[in-house]
Design a protein around this motif. Structure first.
Motif, PDB file in Angstrom:
ATOM      1  N   HIS A  13      37.250 -14.196   0.962  1.00 42.53           N
ATOM      2  CA  HIS A  13      37.887 -15.101   1.919  1.00 42.53           C
ATOM      3  C   HIS A  13      39.138 -15.711   1.305  1.00 42.53           C
ATOM      4  N   ASP A  14      39.105 -15.955   0.011  1.00 44.18           N
ATOM      5  CA  ASP A  14      40.259 -16.496  -0.721  1.00 44.18           C
ATOM      6  C   ASP A  14      40.661 -15.446  -1.754  1.00 44.18           C
ATOM      7  N   LEU A  15      41.487 -14.492  -1.336  1.00 45.59           N
ATOM      8  CA  LEU A  15      41.857 -13.388  -2.219  1.00 45.59           C
ATOM      9  C   LEU A  15      42.441 -13.859  -3.545  1.00 45.59           C
ATOM     10  N   PRO A  16      43.508 -14.688  -3.537  1.00 50.46           N
ATOM     11  CA  PRO A  16      44.058 -15.086  -4.831  1.00 50.46           C
ATOM     12  C   PRO A  16      43.076 -15.910  -5.664  1.00 50.46           C
ATOM     13  N   GLY A  17      42.282 -16.739  -5.015  1.00 47.21           N
ATOM     14  CA  GLY A  17      41.324 -17.567  -5.742  1.00 47.21           C
ATOM     15  C   GLY A  17      40.251 -16.741  -6.419  1.00 47.21           C
ATOM     16  N   LEU A  18      39.639 -15.810  -5.677  1.00 50.12           N
ATOM     17  CA  LEU A  18      38.572 -14.998  -6.251  1.00 50.12           C
ATOM     18  C   LEU A  18      39.127 -14.018  -7.271  1.00 50.12           C
ATOM     19  N   ALA A  19      40.287 -13.433  -6.993  1.00 51.12           N
ATOM     20  CA  ALA A  19      40.919 -12.532  -7.965  1.00 51.12           C
ATOM     21  C   ALA A  19      41.250 -13.298  -9.247  1.00 51.12           C
ATOM     22  N   GLY A  20      41.729 -14.531  -9.108  1.00 53.02           N
ATOM     23  CA  GLY A  20      42.035 -15.351 -10.276  1.00 53.02           C
ATOM     24  C   GLY A  20      40.792 -15.658 -11.097  1.00 53.02           C
ATOM     25  N   PHE A  21      39.675 -15.940 -10.420  1.00 49.66           N
ATOM     26  CA  PHE A  21      38.417 -16.195 -11.111  1.00 49.66           C
ATOM     27  C   PHE A  21      38.034 -14.985 -11.958  1.00 49.66           C
ATOM     28  N   TRP A  22      38.009 -13.789 -11.328  1.00 44.99           N
ATOM     29  CA  TRP A  22      37.599 -12.585 -12.048  1.00 44.99           C
ATOM     30  C   TRP A  22      38.612 -12.196 -13.119  1.00 44.99           C
ATOM     31  N   SER A  23      39.891 -12.466 -12.885  1.00 46.75           N
ATOM     32  CA  SER A  23      40.909 -12.227 -13.906  1.00 46.75           C
ATOM     33  C   SER A  23      40.592 -13.041 -15.158  1.00 46.75           C
ATOM     34  N   GLU A  24      40.230 -14.305 -14.976  1.00 44.59           N
ATOM     35  CA  GLU A  24      39.893 -15.177 -16.097  1.00 44.59           C
ATOM     36  C   GLU A  24      38.577 -14.769 -16.759  1.00 44.59           C
ATOM     37  N   VAL A  25      37.572 -14.447 -15.950  1.00 48.64           N
ATOM     38  CA  VAL A  25      36.274 -14.058 -16.503  1.00 48.64           C
ATOM     39  C   VAL A  25      36.416 -12.827 -17.392  1.00 48.64           C
ATOM     40  N   LEU A  26      37.123 -11.804 -16.893  1.00 46.72           N
ATOM     41  CA  LEU A  26      37.218 -10.531 -17.605  1.00 46.72           C
ATOM     42  C   LEU A  26      38.381 -10.456 -18.588  1.00 46.72           C
ATOM     43  N   ASP A 102      11.616 -15.068 -17.509  1.00 41.20           N
ATOM     44  CA  ASP A 102      11.404 -14.265 -18.713  1.00 41.20           C
ATOM     45  C   ASP A 102      12.433 -13.143 -18.850  1.00 41.20           C
ATOM     46  N   GLU A 103      13.416 -13.095 -17.969  1.00 36.37           N
ATOM     47  CA  GLU A 103      14.395 -12.019 -17.981  1.00 36.37           C
ATOM     48  C   GLU A 103      15.320 -12.122 -19.192  1.00 36.37           C
ATOM     49  N   SER A 104      15.923 -10.997 -19.524  1.00 37.92           N
ATOM     50  CA  SER A 104      16.901 -10.970 -20.616  1.00 37.92           C
ATOM     51  C   SER A 104      18.316 -11.114 -20.068  1.00 37.92           C
ATOM     52  N   TRP A 105      18.436 -11.536 -18.830  1.00 40.11           N
ATOM     53  CA  TRP A 105      19.737 -11.744 -18.199  1.00 40.11           C
ATOM     54  C   TRP A 105      19.725 -13.077 -17.469  1.00 40.11           C
ATOM     55  N   LEU A 106      20.934 -13.558 -17.203  1.00 36.65           N
ATOM     56  CA  LEU A 106      21.098 -14.788 -16.436  1.00 36.65           C
ATOM     57  C   LEU A 106      21.886 -14.431 -15.186  1.00 36.65           C
ATOM     58  N   VAL A 107      21.405 -14.858 -14.030  1.00 30.74           N
ATOM     59  CA  VAL A 107      22.097 -14.574 -12.773  1.00 30.74           C
ATOM     60  C   VAL A 107      23.025 -15.737 -12.431  1.00 30.74           C
ATOM     61  N   LEU A 108      24.279 -15.395 -12.197  1.00 33.50           N
ATOM     62  CA  LEU A 108      25.283 -16.354 -11.770  1.00 33.50           C
ATOM     63  C   LEU A 108      25.899 -15.857 -10.476  1.00 33.50           C
ATOM     64  N   ALA A 109      26.657 -16.702  -9.812  1.00 34.81           N
ATOM     65  CA  ALA A 109      27.408 -16.303  -8.621  1.00 34.81           C
ATOM     66  C   ALA A 109      28.841 -16.770  -8.793  1.00 34.81           C
ATOM     67  N   ASP A 110      29.773 -15.959  -8.299  1.00 37.02           N
ATOM     68  CA  ASP A 110      31.185 -16.334  -8.344  1.00 37.02           C
ATOM     69  C   ASP A 110      31.455 -17.395  -7.279  1.00 37.02           C
ATOM     70  N   PRO A 111      32.661 -17.921  -7.182  1.00 35.53           N
ATOM     71  CA  PRO A 111      32.933 -18.994  -6.217  1.00 35.53           C
ATOM     72  C   PRO A 111      32.650 -18.653  -4.759  1.00 35.53           C
ATOM     73  N   GLU A 112      32.574 -17.365  -4.406  1.00 35.86           N
ATOM     74  CA  GLU A 112      32.250 -16.989  -3.028  1.00 35.86           C
ATOM     75  C   GLU A 112      30.810 -16.540  -2.868  1.00 35.86           C
ATOM     76  N   GLY A 113      29.987 -16.710  -3.911  1.00 35.91           N
ATOM     77  CA  GLY A 113      28.559 -16.435  -3.801  1.00 35.91           C
ATOM     78  C   GLY A 113      28.126 -15.039  -4.196  1.00 35.91           C
ATOM     79  N   ASN A 114      29.020 -14.210  -4.719  1.00 40.34           N
ATOM     80  CA  ASN A 114      28.650 -12.867  -5.159  1.00 40.34           C
ATOM     81  C   ASN A 114      27.928 -12.947  -6.502  1.00 40.34           C
TER      82      ASN A 114
END
Length: 127
Positions: A13-26, A102-114
């Motif tokens: 829904h917010d292309l620049p916002g979500l792209a910016g989030f993933w740009s920073e994460v990765l 007990d999982e070996s992973w942690l589940v997170l969601a990005d700002p749009e809930g993915n």
């Protein structure tokens, strides 16, 4: 020759916002920013990247059928926890998709809930 992945497309829904989030994460640059398409990737000549496109009016209502598994540098002690905190500070949030704790992973969601996971090092998963 078989086909190869060009982009993984993420509806947003917010292309620049979500792209910016993933740009920073990765740690990937934004390679192209147009009104209806923002591309993030490791480099212009990389084999694939993420392409953010308009989601339309519908909102996400259920668990993703496809998600990213991310891992931190396995050679840096405490890096996984530090990366989780960094990603949370960028705007992610913890989510419950039925984990037991007990999982070996942690589940997170990005700002749009993915949803996406931060997992243990790959070398610990093999063998």
């Amino acid at each position: 020759m078989p086909v190869s992945i060009h982009h993984i497309v993420v509806d947003a829904h917010d292309l620049p916002g979500l792209a910016g989030f993933w740009s920073e994460v990765l740690g990937w640059p934004i390679l192209s920013a147009k009104p209806r398409e923002v591309v993030v990737g490791p480099a212009v000549d990389a084999p694939f990247g993420l392409c953010f496109m308009p989601a339309g009016e519908t909102r996400k209502t259920g668990k993703n059928r496809l998600h990213f598994d991310l891992n931190a540098d396995p050679d840096v002690p405490g890096d996984r926890e530090a990366e989780i905190e960094r990603i949370l500070a960028l705007g992610a949030r913890r989510v419950d998709v039925g984990q037991t704790g007990d999982e070996s992973w942690l589940v997170l969601a990005d700002p749009e809930g993915n949803e996406f996971c931060v997992v243990r090092p790959k070398r610990d998963l093999i063998g």
